[in-house]
Design a protein around this motif. Structure first.
Motif, PDB file in Angstrom:
ATOM      1  N   LEU A 129      -2.516  -0.897   8.718  1.00 16.57           N
ATOM      2  CA  LEU A 129      -1.502  -1.071   7.997  1.00 16.57           C
ATOM      3  C   LEU A 129      -0.492   0.196   7.921  1.00 16.57           C
ATOM      4  O   LEU A 129       0.855  -0.280   7.855  1.00 16.57           O
ATOM      5  CB  LEU A 129      -1.993  -1.229   6.363  1.00 16.57           C
ATOM      6  CG  LEU A 129      -2.420  -2.598   6.270  1.00 16.57           C
ATOM      7  CD1 LEU A 129      -2.916  -2.764   4.784  1.00 16.57           C
ATOM      8  CD2 LEU A 129      -1.419  -3.914   6.362  1.00 16.57           C
ATOM      9  N   ALA A 130      -1.011   1.309   7.730  1.00 14.11           N
ATOM     10  CA  ALA A 130      -0.011   2.319   7.811  1.00 14.11           C
ATOM     11  C   ALA A 130       0.875   2.574   9.064  1.00 14.11           C
ATOM     12  O   ALA A 130       1.956   2.977   8.999  1.00 14.11           O
ATOM     13  CB  ALA A 130      -0.938   3.741   7.571  1.00 14.11           C
TER      14      ALA A 130
ATOM     15  N   GLY B 148       1.614  -7.580  -1.827  1.00 12.08           N
ATOM     16  CA  GLY B 148       2.504  -7.716  -0.652  1.00 12.08           C
ATOM     17  C   GLY B 148       2.394  -9.261  -0.402  1.00 12.08           C
ATOM     18  O   GLY B 148       3.657  -9.715   0.012  1.00 12.08           O
ATOM     19  N   LEU B 149       1.450  -9.878  -0.549  1.00 16.30           N
ATOM     20  CA  LEU B 149       1.333 -11.300  -0.223  1.00 16.30           C
ATOM     21  C   LEU B 149       2.106 -12.039  -1.183  1.00 16.30           C
ATOM     22  O   LEU B 149       2.759 -12.995  -0.951  1.00 16.30           O
ATOM     23  CB  LEU B 149      -0.114 -11.818  -0.207  1.00 16.30           C
ATOM     24  CG  LEU B 149      -0.990 -11.555   0.889  1.00 16.30           C
ATOM     25  CD1 LEU B 149      -2.613 -11.839   0.743  1.00 16.30           C
ATOM     26  CD2 LEU B 149      -0.538 -11.772   2.166  1.00 16.30           C
ATOM     27  N   TYR B 150       1.947 -11.747  -2.411  1.00 18.05           N
ATOM     28  CA  TYR B 150       2.821 -12.353  -3.721  1.00 18.05           C
ATOM     29  C   TYR B 150       4.454 -12.183  -3.320  1.00 18.05           C
ATOM     30  O   TYR B 150       5.303 -12.889  -3.706  1.00 18.05           O
ATOM     31  CB  TYR B 150       2.467 -11.687  -4.883  1.00 18.05           C
ATOM     32  CG  TYR B 150       0.934 -11.788  -5.266  1.00 18.05           C
ATOM     33  CD1 TYR B 150       0.271 -12.786  -4.762  1.00 18.05           C
ATOM     34  CD2 TYR B 150       0.489 -10.974  -6.383  1.00 18.05           C
ATOM     35  CE1 TYR B 150      -0.976 -12.792  -5.075  1.00 18.05           C
ATOM     36  CE2 TYR B 150      -1.042 -11.062  -6.616  1.00 18.05           C
ATOM     37  CZ  TYR B 150      -1.569 -12.103  -5.999  1.00 18.05           C
ATOM     38  OH  TYR B 150      -2.828 -12.151  -6.174  1.00 18.05           O
ATOM     39  N   THR B 151       4.751 -11.001  -3.122  1.00 11.64           N
ATOM     40  CA  THR B 151       6.224 -10.776  -2.582  1.00 11.64           C
ATOM     41  C   THR B 151       6.723 -11.398  -1.295  1.00 11.64           C
ATOM     42  O   THR B 151       8.090 -11.746  -1.378  1.00 11.64           O
ATOM     43  CB  THR B 151       6.343  -9.130  -2.334  1.00 11.64           C
ATOM     44  OG1 THR B 151       5.721  -8.439  -3.469  1.00 11.64           O
ATOM     45  CG2 THR B 151       7.721  -8.853  -2.184  1.00 11.64           C
TER      46      THR B 151
ATOM     47  N   THR C 239       0.975  -1.416   0.058  1.00 10.48           N
ATOM     48  CA  THR C 239      -0.125  -0.105  -0.042  1.00 10.48           C
ATOM     49  C   THR C 239       0.893   1.303  -0.123  1.00 10.48           C
ATOM     50  O   THR C 239       0.379   2.197  -0.632  1.00 10.48           O
ATOM     51  CB  THR C 239      -1.032  -0.012   0.950  1.00 10.48           C
ATOM     52  OG1 THR C 239      -0.347   0.209   2.387  1.00 10.48           O
ATOM     53  CG2 THR C 239      -1.830  -1.000   1.540  1.00 10.48           C
ATOM     54  N   LEU C 240       1.867   1.240   0.726  1.00  4.92           N
ATOM     55  CA  LEU C 240       2.988   2.420   0.534  1.00  4.92           C
ATOM     56  C   LEU C 240       3.535   2.786  -0.716  1.00  4.92           C
ATOM     57  O   LEU C 240       3.510   3.723  -1.200  1.00  4.92           O
ATOM     58  CB  LEU C 240       4.150   2.021   1.417  1.00  4.92           C
ATOM     59  CG  LEU C 240       5.362   2.735   1.457  1.00  4.92           C
ATOM     60  CD1 LEU C 240       4.942   4.363   1.685  1.00  4.92           C
ATOM     61  CD2 LEU C 240       6.569   2.398   2.113  1.00  4.92           C
ATOM     62  N   ALA C 241       3.466   1.407  -1.548  1.00  5.04           N
ATOM     63  CA  ALA C 241       3.822   1.726  -2.953  1.00  5.04           C
ATOM     64  C   ALA C 241       2.706   2.023  -4.020  1.00  5.04           C
ATOM     65  O   ALA C 241       2.856   2.342  -5.164  1.00  5.04           O
ATOM     66  CB  ALA C 241       4.727   0.315  -3.509  1.00  5.04           C
TER      67      ALA C 241
END
Length: 562
Positions: free
Chosen positions: A351-352, A51-54, A42-44
């Motif tokens: 998340l933030a 994010g899960l894939y990463t 979300t930051l990107a």
């Protein structure tokens, strides 16, 4: 190529106790890595499933190819910020499929650069940024991330721009703060802080996220205007094809990101290597992270690398081999398959807060203070690197950091130290003359000098400028120059030294060269300077030089300063 391939040294030690330790470490690390990776997505500006894939694909590839037993590879706060900068420049305003395709293109280019660097054996580039510059760079990244995440915790929205634009928009938007969102965000940060202090072994992100989701599901907090992640696709990631047309726009960013990915990966791998383990092999690490990024690109992952905070969790939880990384990747897969409806209830403010909490650790005032106390000039370099990231952007900040490192290296090379020496009484120890040691011996008519570093065309004249006032002050009959710290003598510097010897000879001053290493001695002997000096003026050490001088000038045997 054989040196780049994995050796699986850890397989013989994979027994019951070690396997259990790795499984526990992998589960614990997953509790941190999965929420953290979603936050970095979300930051990107990307969907949380990225994010899960990463946390899934790169983790598996690195476990199979990497050489660090504890390194945890997914996204990092630095790479997330760099992804934002790269995508905003290459595909401004893109969303949906176009943004995911651009992300895949960027990850593919980063992976290709890392693989090429491995094949060219460029692992030494991990040391290209000096520690003070890296401290400043990371602090700048931390400040940028905090300013980027504060609006989500305040519950305010505005068009993102430069750092100063975002800072100004936050100040103007404070009046429109969503109090429920602020309370939740601050509460999450307080929860992280309390758990880290009182229960450091507990998975703080997982606990806080679970409590927040429970509050949304059971207490209906979202009815108070709290933004949620929303529905995300469930199941394994599909194939995402990169766009070759974006290569020209993205490759400069990919170079910088590949560099930072490897610097972070190498730093984390070294920091958490145990003495009873083989050290990480730099070129093999380049290959492992390169392949991880390349394959991850086709499955929707963002650029990744080794993360310090998540690697610390992995090691402290008991990771002994790459099995821990495979367990973390398995948990990310289970989250994709089973937990999508639950993840959809996660508040954006939480998340933030995860991103903000972990990114704040990038700002290390004690690091700046330690540099300031030791080297004021390098403290300025750290500040320049931090301000470069904050004021001109993260990608350009990388260039500023590299340039500052190179300038600092060039400055040290161009301006080598020149010391006038004295002898510690009653010993054969020669040291730089100073007011702290007024008792040191010196020898009237004999000037002892020491040079350090490489002598070459850029610093030959500056070295001569430093020597001239010492000659004018001492009025010596003999100048004995200690070359034991000079590891290379380039032709231009050799020519300047030959000319200096000729001029001093005409003025009645002899030059003796002392302590030359074999390579420098061979260079001198092959030159006209070697013929001019002969064997008599090439001496083994300073003690011999002093003894020879005293025997030749018996009338100047008084060694005390008058």
């Amino acid at each position: 190529m054989a040196s780049l391939l994995p050796r699986f040294e850890w397989l013989p030690g994979l027994q019951g106790r070690s396997l259990r330790s790795d499984v526990v470490a992998g589960l614990t690390s997953a509790a941190v890595v999965i929420p953290q990776s979603m936050g970095y997505a979300t930051l990107a500006g990307l969907p949380v499933q990225v994010g899960l894939y990463t946390a899934f694909v790169p983790m598996i590839i690195y476990a199979l190819l990497g050489t660090s037993r504890a390194l945890s590879v997914s996204s990092t706060s630095t790479l997330a910020v760099l992804t934002v900068a790269a995508l905003s420049e290459a595909v401004p305003g893109a969303d949906g499929a176009a943004l995911l395709q651009a992300t895949a293109s960027l990850a593919l280019l980063v992976g290709a650069v890392l693989i090429l660097a491995a094949l060219l054996r460029l692992g030494f580039i991990a040391n290209f940024i000096s520690e003070p510059v890296l401290v400043g760079f990371k602090a700048g990244v931390g400040i940028v991330i905090i300013v980027d995440q504060v609006p989500k915790i305040l519950g305010i929205h505005f068009a993102k721009g430069s750092f100063l634009h975002n800072l100004n928009a936050i100040v103007l938007g404070v009046a429109h703060t969503s109090i429920p969102t602020l309370v939740l965000g601050v509460g999450a940060i307080a929860g992280f802080t309390a758990l880290k202090r009182f229960r450091p072994n507990w998975p703080a992100p997982l606990i806080v996220v679970a409590l927040a989701i429970a509050g949304i599901a059971w207490l209906g907090w979202d009815k108070h205007g709290i933004d949620l992640v929303g529905m995300i696709p469930s199941g394994v990631p599909g194939v995402t094809m990169p766009n070759p047309g974006l290569a020209e726009a993205l490759w400069p960013s990919a170079l910088g990101m590949a560099f930072m990915s490897f610097v972070e990966t190498a730093a984390a791998g070294r920091a958490f290597a145990r003495t009873d383990e083989p050290p990480p092999r730099e070129n093999a690490e380049l290959l492992a992270t390169g392949v991880a990024n390349t394959l991850g690109a086709f499955l929707g992952a963002m650029p990744g690398g080794g993360g310090t905070s998540q690697t610390a969790v992995n090691r402290m939880a008991g990771a002994r081999s790459q099995i821990a990384g495979l367990v973390t990747a398995l948990m990310a897969l289970l989250a994709m398959l089973l937990l999508s409806p639950v993840i959809a209830l996660m508040p954006q403010a939480v998340l933030a807060s995860i991103v903000l909490f972990y990114s704040a650790s990038l700002i290390k005032p004690e690091g700046f203070r330690a540099i300031f106390e030791v080297r004021r000039r390098e403290f300025i370099w750290a500040l320049v690197a931090a301000l470069g990231v904050v004021l001109i952007g993260t990608l350009r900040g990388i260039l500023v950091a590299i340039v500052v490192s190179l300038v600092s290296l060039a400055e040290q090379s161009v301006s080598p130290p020149v010391y006038a020496l004295g002898r510690k009484p009653g010993t054969n120890v020669f040291r730089a003359r100073s007011h702290e040691h007024p008792e040191d011996e010196f020898f009237p008519g004999l000037l002892l000098l020491r040079l350090d570093g490489r002598l070459f065309f850029l610093n030959a004249e500056l070295t001569a400028q430093k020597i001239r006032p010492l000659l004018a002050e001492a009025h010596p009959k003999v100048v004995a120059i200690d070359f034991s710290g000079v590891f290379d003598l380039e032709f231009s510097a050799l020519k300047a030294l030959t000319e200096a010897d000729r001029r001093l000879q005409e003025a009645g001053v002899q030059v003796w060269l002392v302590g030359l290493n074999p390579e420098v001695l061979a260079v001198v002997q092959r030159s006209p300077l070697g013929a001019a000096l002969g064997r008599a003026r090439l001496l083994f050490d300073l003690e011999i030089a002093v003894r020879n001088y005293l025997s030749l000038h018996a009338g100047h045997a008084d060694t005390r300063d008058s």
